[in-house]
Design a protein around this motif. Structure first.
Motif, PDB file in Angstrom:
ATOM      1  N   LEU A 179       0.824  -1.210   0.000  1.00 47.38           N
ATOM      2  CA  LEU A 179       0.000   0.000   0.000  1.00 47.38           C
ATOM      3  C   LEU A 179       0.858   1.260   0.000  1.00 47.38           C
ATOM      4  CD1 LEU A 179      -2.783  -1.051   2.545  1.00 47.38           C
ATOM      5  CD2 LEU A 179      -3.067  -0.681   0.094  1.00 47.38           C
ATOM      6  N   VAL A 180       1.947   1.228   0.746  1.00 47.33           N
ATOM      7  CA  VAL A 180       2.852   2.383   0.778  1.00 47.33           C
ATOM      8  C   VAL A 180       3.457   2.634  -0.596  1.00 47.33           C
ATOM      9  CG1 VAL A 180       5.050   3.225   1.686  1.00 47.33           C
ATOM     10  CG2 VAL A 180       3.373   2.212   3.233  1.00 47.33           C
ATOM     11  N   PHE A 181       3.883   1.570  -1.265  1.00 50.16           N
ATOM     12  CA  PHE A 181       4.499   1.729  -2.579  1.00 50.16           C
ATOM     13  C   PHE A 181       3.475   2.132  -3.640  1.00 50.16           C
ATOM     14  CE2 PHE A 181       8.133  -0.572  -0.793  1.00 50.16           C
ATOM     15  CZ  PHE A 181       9.172   0.154  -1.358  1.00 50.16           C
ATOM     16  N   ILE A 182       2.228   1.732  -3.478  1.00 50.16           N
ATOM     17  CA  ILE A 182       1.179   2.201  -4.388  1.00 50.16           C
ATOM     18  C   ILE A 182       1.028   3.717  -4.273  1.00 50.16           C
ATOM     19  CG2 ILE A 182      -1.319   2.200  -4.796  1.00 50.16           C
ATOM     20  CD1 ILE A 182      -1.323  -0.773  -4.161  1.00 50.16           C
ATOM     21  N   GLY A 183       1.011   4.215  -3.039  1.00 51.69           N
ATOM     22  CA  GLY A 183       0.927   5.657  -2.833  1.00 51.69           C
ATOM     23  C   GLY A 183       2.117   6.397  -3.419  1.00 51.69           C
ATOM     24  N   ILE A 184       3.319   5.847  -3.250  1.00 54.08           N
ATOM     25  CA  ILE A 184       4.524   6.481  -3.794  1.00 54.08           C
ATOM     26  C   ILE A 184       4.489   6.478  -5.320  1.00 54.08           C
ATOM     27  CG2 ILE A 184       7.031   6.266  -3.988  1.00 54.08           C
ATOM     28  CD1 ILE A 184       7.016   5.101  -1.145  1.00 54.08           C
ATOM     29  N   PHE A 185       4.073   5.366  -5.909  1.00 54.44           N
ATOM     30  CA  PHE A 185       4.033   5.236  -7.367  1.00 54.44           C
ATOM     31  C   PHE A 185       3.081   6.257  -7.993  1.00 54.44           C
ATOM     32  CE2 PHE A 185       2.110   3.219 -11.153  1.00 54.44           C
ATOM     33  CZ  PHE A 185       3.237   3.137 -11.949  1.00 54.44           C
ATOM     34  N   PHE A 186       1.897   6.389  -7.435  1.00 53.82           N
ATOM     35  CA  PHE A 186       0.937   7.346  -7.986  1.00 53.82           C
ATOM     36  C   PHE A 186       1.350   8.784  -7.692  1.00 53.82           C
ATOM     37  CE2 PHE A 186      -1.728   3.669  -8.533  1.00 53.82           C
ATOM     38  CZ  PHE A 186      -2.529   3.997  -9.611  1.00 53.82           C
ATOM     39  N   ALA A 201       6.796   3.874  13.233  1.00 54.89           N
ATOM     40  CA  ALA A 201       7.823   4.804  12.771  1.00 54.89           C
ATOM     41  C   ALA A 201       8.433   4.356  11.446  1.00 54.89           C
ATOM     42  CB  ALA A 201       8.914   4.938  13.831  1.00 54.89           C
ATOM     43  N   VAL A 202       8.619   3.053  11.283  1.00 55.55           N
ATOM     44  CA  VAL A 202       9.189   2.531  10.036  1.00 55.55           C
ATOM     45  C   VAL A 202       8.249   2.789   8.864  1.00 55.55           C
ATOM     46  CG1 VAL A 202       9.790   0.408   8.811  1.00 55.55           C
ATOM     47  CG2 VAL A 202      10.672   0.807  11.101  1.00 55.55           C
ATOM     48  N   VAL A 203       6.964   2.553   9.068  1.00 57.43           N
ATOM     49  CA  VAL A 203       5.985   2.793   8.001  1.00 57.43           C
ATOM     50  C   VAL A 203       5.939   4.276   7.637  1.00 57.43           C
ATOM     51  CG1 VAL A 203       3.537   2.703   7.405  1.00 57.43           C
ATOM     52  CG2 VAL A 203       4.598   0.783   8.587  1.00 57.43           C
ATOM     53  N   SER A 204       5.966   5.142   8.637  1.00 60.14           N
ATOM     54  CA  SER A 204       5.946   6.587   8.379  1.00 60.14           C
ATOM     55  C   SER A 204       7.206   7.033   7.650  1.00 60.14           C
ATOM     56  CB  SER A 204       5.805   7.350   9.700  1.00 60.14           C
ATOM     57  OG  SER A 204       4.614   6.996  10.366  1.00 60.14           O
ATOM     58  N   ALA A 205       8.362   6.541   8.098  1.00 54.52           N
ATOM     59  CA  ALA A 205       9.622   6.914   7.457  1.00 54.52           C
ATOM     60  C   ALA A 205       9.686   6.406   6.025  1.00 54.52           C
ATOM     61  CB  ALA A 205      10.797   6.361   8.266  1.00 54.52           C
ATOM     62  N   LEU A 206       9.189   5.197   5.802  1.00 54.29           N
ATOM     63  CA  LEU A 206       9.188   4.634   4.453  1.00 54.29           C
ATOM     64  C   LEU A 206       8.276   5.434   3.526  1.00 54.29           C
ATOM     65  CD1 LEU A 206      10.208   2.288   2.681  1.00 54.29           C
ATOM     66  CD2 LEU A 206       8.182   1.000   3.386  1.00 54.29           C
ATOM     67  N   THR A 207       7.141   5.872   4.049  1.00 54.32           N
ATOM     68  CA  THR A 207       6.205   6.661   3.237  1.00 54.32           C
ATOM     69  C   THR A 207       6.790   8.019   2.876  1.00 54.32           C
ATOM     70  OG1 THR A 207       4.329   5.568   4.318  1.00 54.32           O
ATOM     71  CG2 THR A 207       3.885   7.623   3.153  1.00 54.32           C
ATOM     72  N   VAL A 208       7.271   8.739   3.880  1.00 54.82           N
ATOM     73  CA  VAL A 208       7.801  10.088   3.642  1.00 54.82           C
ATOM     74  C   VAL A 208       9.089  10.036   2.823  1.00 54.82           C
ATOM     75  CG1 VAL A 208       8.679  12.176   4.742  1.00 54.82           C
ATOM     76  CG2 VAL A 208       6.721  10.973   5.734  1.00 54.82           C
ATOM     77  N   GLY A 209       9.988   9.124   3.185  1.00 49.02           N
ATOM     78  CA  GLY A 209      11.244   9.011   2.447  1.00 49.02           C
ATOM     79  C   GLY A 209      11.038   8.569   1.011  1.00 49.02           C
TER      80      GLY A 209
END
Length: 210
Positions: A49-56, A143-151
């Motif tokens: 889900l995180v990578f879907i958000g980053i891709f779009f 924290a890991v999920v948040s950092a992965l999303t923002v980064g």
């Protein structure tokens, strides 16, 4: 593309309905996937889900940053997807709104809810007596999920700005394949109307008057 308040209101209503539908679909899909699975698979769902958000997010920013001029040269050489790319750039506000604000934000919200569900499953595996470990796991995973999303979005923005032309052309080629091979028409690029007949009529009138 000229700004119109009426079209803007229509688009806002339409995109709100689409957002509601997509949010329901994402929520049902993520909830269904997380039910009855281990916390490890749940973490995988969250990462997807995180990578879907980053891709779009990358696609939306690339459309906003791209220049229309290179695609006209590609269209003259009949490069597949170039006309679709021109349409994307001309409608960059709506395209980026859909990619960034609809799919990207919905994926971020759903990934946050899914990560909370994963944390609950992970904490339950430690038992009731180990409160310190449960707290540490909850904080670290969130924290890991948040950092992965923002980064990921930060890196994606740099990538989208520097390679906007290639990204938009790639999206245009995807739309081209969907339209011509799979017969799924997302949109039809408008072609300029020929003005040769009008010019011919003007010349004929001037010749007659002479």
């Amino acid at each position: 593309m000229k700004f119109s308040i009426r079209n803007s209101i229509r688009w806002s209503i339409f995109i709100s309905i689409v957002t509601f539908i997509l949010a329901c679909i994402f929520t049902v899909a993520s909830t269904t996937l997380l039910e009855g699975v281990t916390w490890a698979i749940g973490m995988l769902v969250v990462i997807v889900l995180v990578f879907i958000g980053i891709f779009f997010d990358i696609m939306g920013l690339a459309a906003a940053a791209a220049n229309e001029v290179p695609f006209h040269g590609m269209a003259s050489e009949k490069v597949s997807g170039s006309r679709h790319a021109i349409f994307i750039v001309r409608n960059a506000d709506r395209f980026s709104n859909f990619c960034n604000d609809v799919v990207g934000d919905v994926a971020s919200v759903i990934s946050g809810a899914a990560s909370a569900a994963v944390v609950i499953k992970l904490m339950s595996s430690f038992g009731d007596g180990n409160e310190v470990m449960r707290t540490v796991v909850s904080v670290v995973f969130t924290a890991v999920v948040s950092a992965l999303t923002v980064g990921g979005k930060a890196m994606g923005k740099s990538f989208a700005i520097h390679y906007s032309t290639d990204i938009v052309l790639f999206i245009g080629k995807l739309f081209y394949v969907l339209e011509h091979r799979l017969k799924i028409r997302i949109f039809t690029p408008k072609r300029k109307q020929k003005t040769n007949t009008k010019r011919g009529n003007k010349r004929a009138r001037t010749n007659q008057s002479a």
